[in-house]
Every structure is written in C-alpha cells, then in structure tokens.
Motif scaffolding. Structure first.
Motif, PDB file in Angstrom:
ATOM      1  N   ASP A 148      13.103   5.200  -1.889  1.00  0.00           N
ATOM      2  CA  ASP A 148      12.326   5.343  -0.608  1.00  0.00           C
ATOM      3  C   ASP A 148      11.590   4.147  -0.465  1.00  0.00           C
ATOM      4  N   LEU A 149      11.260   3.237  -1.402  1.00  0.00           N
ATOM      5  CA  LEU A 149      10.201   2.191  -0.991  1.00  0.00           C
ATOM      6  C   LEU A 149      10.979   0.843  -1.358  1.00  0.00           C
ATOM      7  N   ARG A 150      12.284   0.858  -1.697  1.00  0.00           N
ATOM      8  CA  ARG A 150      12.988  -0.488  -2.111  1.00  0.00           C
ATOM      9  C   ARG A 150      12.899  -1.360  -0.766  1.00  0.00           C
ATOM     10  N   GLY A 151      12.593  -1.102   0.439  1.00  0.00           N
ATOM     11  CA  GLY A 151      12.365  -1.969   1.425  1.00  0.00           C
ATOM     12  C   GLY A 151      11.230  -3.124   1.185  1.00  0.00           C
ATOM     13  N   GLY A 152      10.405  -2.667   0.219  1.00  0.00           N
ATOM     14  CA  GLY A 152       8.977  -3.530  -0.048  1.00  0.00           C
ATOM     15  C   GLY A 152       9.469  -5.020  -0.243  1.00  0.00           C
ATOM     16  N   ARG A 153      10.500  -5.301  -0.944  1.00  0.00           N
ATOM     17  CA  ARG A 153      10.993  -6.466  -1.401  1.00  0.00           C
ATOM     18  C   ARG A 153      11.332  -7.508  -0.244  1.00  0.00           C
ATOM     19  N   LEU A 154      11.742  -7.134   0.936  1.00  0.00           N
ATOM     20  CA  LEU A 154      11.679  -7.679   1.999  1.00  0.00           C
ATOM     21  C   LEU A 154      10.586  -7.667   3.050  1.00  0.00           C
ATOM     22  N   ILE A 155      10.082  -6.420   3.113  1.00  0.00           N
ATOM     23  CA  ILE A 155       9.031  -6.441   3.926  1.00  0.00           C
ATOM     24  C   ILE A 155       7.692  -7.115   3.166  1.00  0.00           C
ATOM     25  N   GLY A 156       7.502  -7.082   2.026  1.00  0.00           N
ATOM     26  CA  GLY A 156       6.146  -7.788   1.672  1.00  0.00           C
ATOM     27  C   GLY A 156       6.415  -9.385   2.150  1.00  0.00           C
ATOM     28  N   PRO A 157       7.219 -10.258   1.801  1.00  0.00           N
ATOM     29  CA  PRO A 157       7.333 -11.596   2.308  1.00  0.00           C
ATOM     30  C   PRO A 157       6.946 -11.804   3.635  1.00  0.00           C
ATOM     31  N   LEU A 158       7.470 -10.896   4.559  1.00  0.00           N
ATOM     32  CA  LEU A 158       7.396 -10.791   5.977  1.00  0.00           C
ATOM     33  C   LEU A 158       5.959 -10.656   6.339  1.00  0.00           C
ATOM     34  N   GLU A 159       5.562  -9.563   5.864  1.00  0.00           N
ATOM     35  CA  GLU A 159       4.131  -9.302   5.835  1.00  0.00           C
ATOM     36  C   GLU A 159       3.197 -10.439   5.778  1.00  0.00           C
ATOM     37  N   ARG A 160       3.387 -10.873   4.423  1.00  0.00           N
ATOM     38  CA  ARG A 160       2.252 -11.952   3.828  1.00  0.00           C
ATOM     39  C   ARG A 160       2.353 -13.120   5.062  1.00  0.00           C
ATOM     40  N   LEU A 161       3.675 -13.697   5.252  1.00  0.00           N
ATOM     41  CA  LEU A 161       3.723 -14.928   6.201  1.00  0.00           C
ATOM     42  C   LEU A 161       3.000 -14.299   7.428  1.00  0.00           C
ATOM     43  N   LEU A 162       3.110 -13.195   8.011  1.00  0.00           N
ATOM     44  CA  LEU A 162       2.696 -13.032   9.167  1.00  0.00           C
ATOM     45  C   LEU A 162       1.178 -12.972   9.251  1.00  0.00           C
ATOM     46  N   ILE A 163       0.629 -12.185   8.084  1.00  0.00           N
ATOM     47  CA  ILE A 163      -0.834 -12.176   7.955  1.00  0.00           C
ATOM     48  C   ILE A 163      -1.296 -13.708   7.732  1.00  0.00           C
ATOM     49  N   VAL A 164      -0.967 -14.534   7.109  1.00  0.00           N
ATOM     50  CA  VAL A 164      -1.313 -15.767   6.997  1.00  0.00           C
ATOM     51  C   VAL A 164      -1.211 -16.502   8.297  1.00  0.00           C
ATOM     52  N   ALA A 165      -0.055 -16.252   9.223  1.00  0.00           N
ATOM     53  CA  ALA A 165      -0.032 -17.216  10.496  1.00  0.00           C
ATOM     54  C   ALA A 165      -1.031 -16.506  11.191  1.00  0.00           C
ATOM     55  N   LEU A 166      -1.444 -15.303  11.352  1.00  0.00           N
ATOM     56  CA  LEU A 166      -2.285 -14.477  12.446  1.00  0.00           C
ATOM     57  C   LEU A 166      -3.730 -14.739  11.750  1.00  0.00           C
ATOM     58  N   THR A 167      -4.051 -14.810  10.619  1.00  0.00           N
ATOM     59  CA  THR A 167      -5.224 -15.161  10.090  1.00  0.00           C
ATOM     60  C   THR A 167      -5.829 -16.489  10.276  1.00  0.00           C
ATOM     61  N   LEU A 168      -4.891 -17.404  10.300  1.00  0.00           N
ATOM     62  CA  LEU A 168      -5.376 -18.852  10.829  1.00  0.00           C
ATOM     63  C   LEU A 168      -5.305 -19.210  12.082  1.00  0.00           C
ATOM     64  N   SER A 169      -4.616 -18.205  13.010  1.00  0.00           N
ATOM     65  CA  SER A 169      -4.544 -18.419  14.421  1.00  0.00           C
ATOM     66  C   SER A 169      -6.029 -17.560  15.109  1.00  0.00           C
ATOM     67  N   GLY A 170      -6.803 -16.878  13.979  1.00  0.00           N
ATOM     68  CA  GLY A 170      -7.824 -16.048  14.406  1.00  0.00           C
ATOM     69  C   GLY A 170      -7.424 -14.898  15.130  1.00  0.00           C
ATOM     70  N   SER A 171      -6.456 -14.337  14.916  1.00  0.00           N
ATOM     71  CA  SER A 171      -5.905 -13.031  15.718  1.00  0.00           C
ATOM     72  C   SER A 171      -6.117 -12.033  14.558  1.00  0.00           C
ATOM     73  N   TYR A 172      -7.490 -11.606  14.181  1.00  0.00           N
ATOM     74  CA  TYR A 172      -7.636 -10.714  13.255  1.00  0.00           C
ATOM     75  C   TYR A 172      -7.482  -9.163  13.838  1.00  0.00           C
ATOM     76  N   ALA A 173      -7.546  -9.143  15.142  1.00  0.00           N
ATOM     77  CA  ALA A 173      -7.463  -7.644  15.610  1.00  0.00           C
ATOM     78  C   ALA A 173      -5.834  -7.179  15.387  1.00  0.00           C
ATOM     79  N   ILE A 174      -4.972  -8.220  15.551  1.00  0.00           N
ATOM     80  CA  ILE A 174      -3.577  -7.894  15.431  1.00  0.00           C
ATOM     81  C   ILE A 174      -3.145  -7.734  13.870  1.00  0.00           C
ATOM     82  N   VAL A 175      -3.994  -8.569  12.856  1.00  0.00           N
ATOM     83  CA  VAL A 175      -3.760  -8.401  11.474  1.00  0.00           C
ATOM     84  C   VAL A 175      -4.285  -6.890  10.951  1.00  0.00           C
ATOM     85  N   ALA A 176      -5.140  -6.218  11.615  1.00  0.00           N
ATOM     86  CA  ALA A 176      -5.561  -5.229  11.487  1.00  0.00           C
ATOM     87  C   ALA A 176      -4.623  -4.276  12.040  1.00  0.00           C
TER      88      ALA A 176
END
Length: 256
Positions: free
Chosen positions: A176-204
């Motif tokens: 059931d949780l095997r999608g994590g291998r693809l979701i994890g990298p995409l999620e981390r890259l999005l968090i980094v991009a949104l954090t550096l752009s100051g979009s903290y509400a979108i990160v939440a």
C-alpha cells in the motif's frame, strides 16, 4: 564548494547504486566521481586535497549505507550524523569559494544575465548538489530511519526474486505504501522550492494533503498501528531532510 562536491558525489552514487549490478555500479560510480573531481579541480580550482576529502567521505557513506542487512543495522543513523557534521565543518571552514578559477568559472562569468549571473557559482553548485542528493540519497536517509521499525514480511515464493531486486527500496514492505519511493523525492524538492520562495502556507497545505491522502490506508491498519508509525516517522525524516537542504541553500546566499 566542498559541501557541494560532497553532496554531488553521494547523490550521484546513490542514483546509480540501486539500479545496477554491483560490478557495473562500481564502474559507473568511479567514472562519475572522476568527472566530478576533474570539474571541481580543473574547472573550478578546488584544491586536490579538498576533493580527496570529499571522495573519502562519500566513500564512507557508501560503505555504511549499504543495502546489506548486517551492515545497515550496525551503522544505524551514524552515517547521517557524520554527513551533517561534515557539511557543518565545510560551511564553517571551507574558503575555496573565494578563490575559484578555471573553465567552469569563466563560463559562469560569461553567462547571459539572469539566474546564472545573479547566483554565485558555489550557490549554483550547491543547488545542483541538493537536487541530486534529495532524489535517491534522501530515500536512503529515510530507509535507514525506518528499517528497525517495520518487520519484514515473509514473501511468497513467487515474490522473493522481486523483493531481492528491490532490496534498496525506501518504501514499506506493505504494497500500500510503495509509492513513497517516487513521492518522497518529489515532495522534498517541492518543499525546498516552496520554502526558499517563502511560500510557507503552501508547504503546510502540502504536508496536510499528504496526511489526508494517506489517512484511509493508515485507518485500515487496525490496532497494530505499525503503518501509522511507519508513515509518521518516514514523513518527518523526509521533511527534515528537505528543510535542512533549504536551510543549507539559504545560508549559501547570505553575505559572509
């Protein structure tokens, strides 16, 4: 530059390692590392001793985060702690970025006006290194944190070969949780991009959305709760890695 080179060496090796046979992976890693060291030393003017230190540290990472059970269990999270310490020391004492020279430096200086000229070469190198590291090496960090917590199920006879081929997967043994291998990298890259752009509400909102999407699977876990613990620990570690990478990039653009 030393921190960027270290992350590039580790990230490139982890990208190759899970997908190739052992001998083939070793050859590809050696070639990629040689190219990266040549680019760092000749193209950017990084001292040979600094590149050698990065190679040694990256090699130690590979040896202590192997997919073999006995070594992974004995190393635990010490490789991650060692990497954090090495990055902190590199940021504190590395001064190679102030005396760069070479064809890569000349290319950056002659680049058209825009992001390439706005950001310094060490910052660009660190950004590239962070992207490479967050893809597969981030999964290695999460897998290391999760390994003692989730018991391995007994595979069916027809599944043993497939499980052996995917031994380095970051995801739970539960299908059931095997999608994590693809979701994890995409999620981390999005968090980094949104954090550096100051979009903290979108990160939440992104973090909340992941919990909502996973809630039906976790709620079916019953009283055992192992899947819920797996999800929480894995997600928190993954988010921590992403936020740490964003902080590293933020520090690199601050005036010294």
């Amino acid at each position: 530059m030393l921190a960027a080179l270290l992350l590039l060496l580790i990230g490139s090796a982890d990208l190759v390692r899970p997908r190739r046979a052992r001998r083939s992976a070793a050859q590809i890693i050696a070639v990629v590392w040689l190219l990266l060291v040549v680019l760092a030393c000749v193209g950017c003017g990084v001292p040979f001793w600094a590149a050698a230190i990065a190679v040694v540290l990256a090699g130690a990472w590979l040896l202590t985060t192997t997919s073999r059970e006995q070594l992974r269990q004995s190393a635990g999270l010490w490789p991650v702690a060692g990497l954090v310490a090495a990055l902190v020391l590199a940021l504190a004492f590395d001064r190679t970025g102030s005396s760069l020279s070479g064809f890569v430096v000349d290319w950056h200086a002659d680049a058209p006006a825009g992001a390439l000229r706005t950001l310094s070469l060490p910052t660009l190198a660190l950004a590239l290194a962070a992207i490479v590291f967050l893809t597969e090496s981030g999964n290695v960090v999460v897998r290391t944190a999760l390994h003692p917590r989730v018991p391995e199920p007994v595979p069916e006879p027809g599944e043993r070969a497939e499980l052996a081929e995917n031994d380095s997967s970051v995801v739970s043994p539960s299908a059931d949780l095997r999608g994590g291998r693809l979701i994890g990298p995409l999620e981390r890259l999005l968090i980094v991009a949104l954090t550096l752009s100051g979009s903290y509400a979108i990160v939440a909102a992104l973090i909340a959305a992941k919990g909502i999407v996973r809630f039906p699977e976790i709620s079916r876990d019953g009283v055992a709760g192992s899947k819920a613990e797996y999800f929480l620990v894995g997600s928190l570690v993954s988010w921590t890695v992403a936020i740490a990478a964003a902080g590293l990039l933020w520090l690199s653009v601050q005036p010294h």
